[in-house]
Design an enzyme around this catalytic site. Sequence first.
Site, PDB file in Angstrom:
ATOM      1  CD  GLU A  17       1.703 -33.943   0.135  1.00  0.00           C
ATOM      2  OE1 GLU A  17       0.589 -33.446   0.300  1.00  0.00           O
ATOM      3  OE2 GLU A  17       1.850 -35.110  -0.317  1.00  0.00           O
ATOM      4  CE  LYS A  51     -10.486  -8.472 -12.524  1.00  0.00           C
ATOM      5  NZ  LYS A  51      -9.724  -7.614 -13.444  1.00  0.00           N
ATOM      6  CG  ASP A  52      -9.774  -9.205  -4.931  1.00  0.00           C
ATOM      7  OD1 ASP A  52      -9.260  -9.535  -6.018  1.00  0.00           O
ATOM      8  OD2 ASP A  52      -9.214  -8.453  -4.115  1.00  0.00           O
ATOM      9  CG  HIS A  58      -2.154  -0.918   0.946  1.00  0.00           C
ATOM     10  ND1 HIS A  58      -3.449  -0.563   1.218  1.00  0.00           N
ATOM     11  CD2 HIS A  58      -2.226  -2.161   0.408  1.00  0.00           C
ATOM     12  CE1 HIS A  58      -4.277  -1.545   0.874  1.00  0.00           C
ATOM     13  NE2 HIS A  58      -3.549  -2.526   0.391  1.00  0.00           N
ATOM     14  CB  SER A  91      -1.554  -3.044  -7.372  1.00  0.00           C
ATOM     15  OG  SER A  91      -2.176  -3.616  -6.256  1.00  0.00           O
TER      16      SER A  91
END
Lengths: 178, 406
Positions: B285, B241-242, B213, B217
């Site tokens: 894994e 959107k998220d 922040h 972004s």
Amino acid sequence: MADSTHDGHASRRDFLTLTASAIGGVGAAAAVWPLISSMNPAKDTLALSTTEVDVASVQVGQRLTVTWRGHPVFIDHRPAEEVKAAQEVDISSLPDPQTDQSRVKKPEWLIVVGVCTHLGCIPLGQKGTDVRGEFGGWFCPCHGSQYDTSGRIRKGPAPKNLEVPPYAFTGDTKILIG
Amino acid sequence: MTAPASQNRLVRWIDHRLPIFTFINHELHEYPTPKNLNYWWNFGSLAGIMLVIMIATGIVLAMQYTPHATLAFDSVERIMRDVNWGWMIRYIHMNGASFFFIVTYIHIFRGLYFGSYKEPRELLWMLGVVILLLMMATAFMGYVLPWGQMSFWGATVITNLFSAIPGVGEHIVTWLWGGFAVDNPTLNRFFSLHYLLPFVIVGVVVLHLVALHTHGSNNPLGIDRKGPQDSIPFHPYYTAKDAFGIGVFLIIFCAFVFYAPNFLGDPANYIPANPLSTPEHIVPEWYFLPFYAILRSVPDKLVGVLLMFGAIAVLFILPWLDTSRVRSARFRPKYKWFFWLLLADCIALGYLGHQPPEGLMLILGRLATAYYFIHFLIIVPLLGIIERPLPLPTSISAAVLGKEKH
């Protein structure tokens, strides 16, 4: 901080700040030590660190697995020809040069910790049906390390020979490991 | 920055003393975000959601689980059979680890493609690498807890990596185990740390977000915002959107949890741990396979271990390895291809990590390992010098409104 130095020399206050911080740091480190030490093996874990075994029933050519400190220990009753072959290897050609004689107390009894020195897997070779690798000793299935009949690393990623644990013959066929 | 002029007196009273509402408004509502973010920018919030899901299910599982070598396996089976919804909570937690890594890996490759690690986001990127390392440690220790064969032998192999350290290696391994082999003390401390580390991750995620922040972004064009016309407020545009992305993601996640819960796991872990017998084929894994392939492709133990950790270490210094000042691969005609080659290389390493290291597979493993490091240490620094980037758009706004063709 202009008032803490005189003519570029450290003042008494600087000295006190530095020594106080240093002593504080030592104290903090001392306080952390028990916490770190507590993660080392506890006394009851250490108390389990010997194993006694009677190998009278192990025939020539047989291999026996016993547990010592949570790890398997391989006991190999080696036939004379295997002993001879292991003794005749040119040790300068080995990744971890050791003579066979230095790895045994009685030549017919090879006693090694059955933990691959690469990343700790248990090598195959204890059962008659197991793959024993090109050198007739043990073969680690995890990353392909191959050990000879003296438990010495011959091929693959492991850096060292199979470890020989501290042991003593307490009788003709009685062995105390640890 | 001004406080939201709330009608509610209580809100105003609190905010005057603890500006929590101002903070939320500033960081989650009006927070200006580039207007051109694509769906690859959903994966950060997806990773955050996964962290919350893992902590929530993990806390509940810990109420039923017994961290003891003789009881752990049975306590997990009890969760699966007797505890109300235990099977579902465990399957969510188990598959959640895989999906946490899937979204994180996509998030990382997003950063690699669009140059999100470049100035001024170097620390943001490095904090992300720290989170990745913490995730790996947490996932590894969590995998040990059911105390199955893969748990036990995975723990043995991974802790033995530290024995490669010259001199003190053996002592470090004994200290890590709390004994002379992986045993009950090891299980106990792994449980303790498996519970602790997720909260450490939360702390680093907070730092990651503070760094994010600070400059905002990055975006698909990789150019800085020039003014308010290039941004839209985070809420409602990116919250919506998220949320949509989370919906799609949860459909896929639930498909695994409910219809193929063991698809990503190894059946050998449903066999109780046996310290005297190593399974035929030890594999970690899937999310560790590329690193495992690097470890196994080197014939020397110490070098293998160093290269494996080095694979993460190069990510730390990537902001300084990349000499190109253009962020987005959209304007880097050569880098774009090397990016896809790197992705293919990582997938190849993942495949090779699952194969026995013999013959052709071993040779391919060595080539793929070499290429991984060549990419970061040679290609990326050189490309910045020899590559001629395409002209950058004048602004985000101009590009997305079609005033410039890109």
